[in-house]
Motif scaffolding. Structure first.
Motif, PDB file in Angstrom:
ATOM      1  N   GLU A   1      31.398  -2.238  19.194  1.00  0.00           N
ATOM      2  CA  GLU A   1      31.540  -2.893  20.494  1.00  0.00           C
ATOM      3  C   GLU A   1      30.966  -1.977  21.579  1.00  0.00           C
ATOM      4  OE1 GLU A   1      32.395  -5.207  23.599  1.00  0.00           O
ATOM      5  OE2 GLU A   1      32.844  -5.854  21.562  1.00  0.00           O
ATOM      6  N   PRO A   2      29.937  -2.412  22.316  1.00  0.00           N
ATOM      7  CA  PRO A   2      29.297  -1.531  23.294  1.00  0.00           C
ATOM      8  C   PRO A   2      30.220  -1.072  24.422  1.00  0.00           C
ATOM      9  CG  PRO A   2      28.123  -3.631  23.127  1.00  0.00           C
ATOM     10  CD  PRO A   2      29.289  -3.698  22.213  1.00  0.00           C
ATOM     11  N   ASN A   3      31.194  -1.889  24.787  1.00  0.00           N
ATOM     12  CA  ASN A   3      32.085  -1.511  25.883  1.00  0.00           C
ATOM     13  C   ASN A   3      32.912  -0.269  25.567  1.00  0.00           C
ATOM     14  OD1 ASN A   3      31.338  -3.584  27.645  1.00  0.00           O
ATOM     15  ND2 ASN A   3      32.716  -5.005  26.628  1.00  0.00           N
ATOM     16  N   LEU A   4      33.084   0.038  24.299  1.00  0.00           N
ATOM     17  CA  LEU A   4      33.853   1.227  23.931  1.00  0.00           C
ATOM     18  C   LEU A   4      33.082   2.513  24.190  1.00  0.00           C
ATOM     19  CD1 LEU A   4      35.369   0.040  20.546  1.00  0.00           C
ATOM     20  CD2 LEU A   4      36.486   0.125  22.771  1.00  0.00           C
ATOM     21  N   TRP A   5      31.799   2.406  24.438  1.00  0.00           N
ATOM     22  CA  TRP A   5      30.961   3.592  24.600  1.00  0.00           C
ATOM     23  C   TRP A   5      30.439   3.766  26.016  1.00  0.00           C
ATOM     24  CZ3 TRP A   5      32.050   6.112  20.485  1.00  0.00           C
ATOM     25  CH2 TRP A   5      32.372   5.396  19.325  1.00  0.00           C
ATOM     26  N   HIS A   6      30.585   2.741  26.866  1.00  0.00           N
ATOM     27  CA  HIS A   6      30.130   2.855  28.248  1.00  0.00           C
ATOM     28  C   HIS A   6      31.063   3.772  29.018  1.00  0.00           C
ATOM     29  CE1 HIS A   6      26.924  -0.085  28.189  1.00  0.00           C
ATOM     30  NE2 HIS A   6      27.691  -0.843  27.445  1.00  0.00           N
TER      31      HIS A   6
ATOM     32  N   HIS B   1      40.945   4.292  32.143  1.00  0.00           N
ATOM     33  CA  HIS B   1      41.802   3.767  31.080  1.00  0.00           C
ATOM     34  C   HIS B   1      41.893   4.763  29.920  1.00  0.00           C
ATOM     35  CE1 HIS B   1      41.500  -0.217  32.991  1.00  0.00           C
ATOM     36  NE2 HIS B   1      42.596  -0.488  32.319  1.00  0.00           N
ATOM     37  N   ALA B   2      40.763   5.303  29.531  1.00  0.00           N
ATOM     38  CA  ALA B   2      40.733   6.236  28.402  1.00  0.00           C
ATOM     39  C   ALA B   2      41.527   7.497  28.700  1.00  0.00           C
ATOM     40  CB  ALA B   2      39.285   6.608  28.070  1.00  0.00           C
ATOM     41  N   PHE B   3      41.390   8.017  29.908  1.00  0.00           N
ATOM     42  CA  PHE B   3      42.110   9.232  30.273  1.00  0.00           C
ATOM     43  C   PHE B   3      43.612   8.977  30.271  1.00  0.00           C
ATOM     44  CE2 PHE B   3      42.938  12.917  33.118  1.00  0.00           C
ATOM     45  CZ  PHE B   3      42.281  13.866  32.353  1.00  0.00           C
TER      46      PHE B   3
ATOM     47  N   PHE C   1      41.955  -2.248  24.992  1.00  0.00           N
ATOM     48  CA  PHE C   1      41.820  -2.050  26.433  1.00  0.00           C
ATOM     49  C   PHE C   1      40.356  -1.841  26.851  1.00  0.00           C
ATOM     50  CE2 PHE C   1      46.341  -1.116  26.163  1.00  0.00           C
ATOM     51  CZ  PHE C   1      46.807  -1.710  27.316  1.00  0.00           C
ATOM     52  N   ARG C   2      39.463  -1.780  25.875  1.00  0.00           N
ATOM     53  CA  ARG C   2      38.049  -1.535  26.106  1.00  0.00           C
ATOM     54  C   ARG C   2      37.830  -0.251  26.919  1.00  0.00           C
ATOM     55  NH1 ARG C   2      37.168  -5.688  23.568  1.00  0.00           N
ATOM     56  NH2 ARG C   2      36.323  -7.706  23.926  1.00  0.00           N
TER      57      ARG C   2
ATOM     58  N   LEU D   1      36.312   9.466  25.009  1.00  0.00           N
ATOM     59  CA  LEU D   1      37.129  10.140  26.019  1.00  0.00           C
ATOM     60  C   LEU D   1      38.613   9.986  25.712  1.00  0.00           C
ATOM     61  CD1 LEU D   1      37.287  11.721  28.628  1.00  0.00           C
ATOM     62  CD2 LEU D   1      37.184   9.549  29.876  1.00  0.00           C
ATOM     63  N   SER D   2      39.005   8.825  25.244  1.00  0.00           N
ATOM     64  CA  SER D   2      40.397   8.594  24.886  1.00  0.00           C
ATOM     65  C   SER D   2      40.840   9.523  23.762  1.00  0.00           C
ATOM     66  CB  SER D   2      40.576   7.134  24.472  1.00  0.00           C
ATOM     67  OG  SER D   2      41.888   6.878  24.075  1.00  0.00           O
ATOM     68  N   VAL D   3      40.021   9.646  22.751  1.00  0.00           N
ATOM     69  CA  VAL D   3      40.349  10.507  21.609  1.00  0.00           C
ATOM     70  C   VAL D   3      40.295  11.984  22.008  1.00  0.00           C
ATOM     71  CG1 VAL D   3      39.567  11.217  19.317  1.00  0.00           C
ATOM     72  CG2 VAL D   3      39.648   8.796  19.896  1.00  0.00           C
ATOM     73  N   ALA D   4      39.312  12.352  22.811  1.00  0.00           N
ATOM     74  CA  ALA D   4      39.174  13.754  23.219  1.00  0.00           C
ATOM     75  C   ALA D   4      40.305  14.203  24.136  1.00  0.00           C
ATOM     76  CB  ALA D   4      37.835  13.964  23.907  1.00  0.00           C
ATOM     77  N   THR D   5      40.801  13.316  24.975  1.00  0.00           N
ATOM     78  CA  THR D   5      41.863  13.682  25.912  1.00  0.00           C
ATOM     79  C   THR D   5      43.151  14.041  25.188  1.00  0.00           C
ATOM     80  OG1 THR D   5      40.872  12.203  27.535  1.00  0.00           O
ATOM     81  CG2 THR D   5      43.093  12.937  27.979  1.00  0.00           C
ATOM     82  N   VAL D   6      43.371  13.485  24.026  1.00  0.00           N
ATOM     83  CA  VAL D   6      44.568  13.814  23.249  1.00  0.00           C
ATOM     84  C   VAL D   6      44.631  15.303  22.942  1.00  0.00           C
ATOM     85  CG1 VAL D   6      45.647  13.472  20.987  1.00  0.00           C
ATOM     86  CG2 VAL D   6      44.827  11.523  22.265  1.00  0.00           C
ATOM     87  N   TRP D   7      43.461  15.929  22.847  1.00  0.00           N
ATOM     88  CA  TRP D   7      43.418  17.350  22.485  1.00  0.00           C
ATOM     89  C   TRP D   7      43.866  18.280  23.608  1.00  0.00           C
ATOM     90  CZ3 TRP D   7      43.306  19.829  18.079  1.00  0.00           C
ATOM     91  CH2 TRP D   7      43.065  19.066  16.951  1.00  0.00           C
ATOM     92  N   ILE D   8      44.395  17.713  24.688  1.00  0.00           N
ATOM     93  CA  ILE D   8      45.052  18.562  25.685  1.00  0.00           C
ATOM     94  C   ILE D   8      46.224  19.272  25.011  1.00  0.00           C
ATOM     95  CG2 ILE D   8      46.503  18.470  27.748  1.00  0.00           C
ATOM     96  CD1 ILE D   8      44.475  16.433  28.844  1.00  0.00           C
ATOM     97  N   THR D   9      46.865  18.562  24.091  1.00  0.00           N
ATOM     98  CA  THR D   9      47.886  19.217  23.270  1.00  0.00           C
ATOM     99  C   THR D   9      47.224  19.638  21.975  1.00  0.00           C
ATOM    100  OG1 THR D   9      48.596  17.044  22.456  1.00  0.00           O
ATOM    101  CG2 THR D   9      49.911  18.028  24.207  1.00  0.00           C
ATOM    102  N   ASN D  10      46.921  20.899  21.894  1.00  0.00           N
ATOM    103  CA  ASN D  10      46.303  21.475  20.709  1.00  0.00           C
ATOM    104  C   ASN D  10      47.226  22.577  20.193  1.00  0.00           C
ATOM    105  OD1 ASN D  10      45.559  24.039  22.040  1.00  0.00           O
ATOM    106  ND2 ASN D  10      44.182  22.735  23.210  1.00  0.00           N
ATOM    107  N   PRO D  11      46.932  23.208  19.105  1.00  0.00           N
ATOM    108  CA  PRO D  11      47.849  24.224  18.573  1.00  0.00           C
ATOM    109  C   PRO D  11      48.209  25.347  19.556  1.00  0.00           C
ATOM    110  CG  PRO D  11      46.253  23.639  16.905  1.00  0.00           C
ATOM    111  CD  PRO D  11      45.833  22.933  18.168  1.00  0.00           C
TER     112      PRO D  11
END
Length: 175
Positions: A31-36, A44-46, A71-72, A77-87
């Motif tokens: 889906e292209p909207n997931l990459w724009h 939304h992703a953040f 949520f498109r 960015l959504s996946v990368a933001t999760v890494w704010i909590t890292n080891p």
């Protein structure tokens, strides 16, 4: 400015599409909207990424990706933001969440020593678990909303600033 800054840290969409861990989503990832990367998808992703960053589970990235799709929101960015909590950041962040939970529940913080065993985890669920989970839930919602609103505001501010700078440059060229 936020778009250029964010894009520097995001992986290529082809890399994400071919990631083994994300194959469970199938062709939905095409889906292209997931990459724009625009204000709406980035904010939304953040927000989604920060929401799941405070969940004390080992599959935060999958949850973030699964939520970003309907949520498109921008998936990388959504996946990368999760890494704010890292080891490295998890201990202070989760301890702060525990303190928030004890404050909200009105309980006294208990002394504990971190151990990596199933026995310690089971015992902790009974003693510090309720305060910890309540704190994680509150931090999850608060920081998810703050991330959404904050990035939305920053993006709008940046666009307005660029717009004004272009208008000013046009005025100087015309005069």
């Amino acid at each position: 400015m936020p778009k250029k800054f964010i894009r520097r840290f995001l992986p290529d969409h082809q890399t994400i599409k071919h990631n083994r861990a994300l194959r469970i989503f199938g062709t939905v990832l095409h889906e292209p909207n997931l990459w724009h990367l625009n204000r709406r998808s980035a904010s939304h992703a953040f927000g989604i990424g920060l929401f799941f960053a405070f969940w004390p589970v080992p599959f935060q990235m999958w949850l973030s990706a699964a939520t970003a799709i309907p949520f498109r929101a921008n998936l990388p960015l959504s996946v990368a933001t999760v890494w704010i909590t890292n080891p490295f950041t998890m201990p202070p962040i989760f301890y702060a969440a525990y303190k928030v939970g004890t404050t909200v529940l009105g309980t006294q913080p208990q002394h504990f020593e971190l151990q990596f065993s199933w026995k310690w985890i089971i015992e902790s669920i009974e003693t510090i678990g309720p305060a910890f989970l309540v704190g994680c839930g509150i931090c999850s919602v608060v920081f998810g909303l703050l991330g959404y609103v904050g990035l939305n505001f920053l993006w709008r501010f940046s666009v307005k600033k660029s717009w004004r700078a272009r208008q000013e440059a046009r005025r100087h060229r015309a005069s």
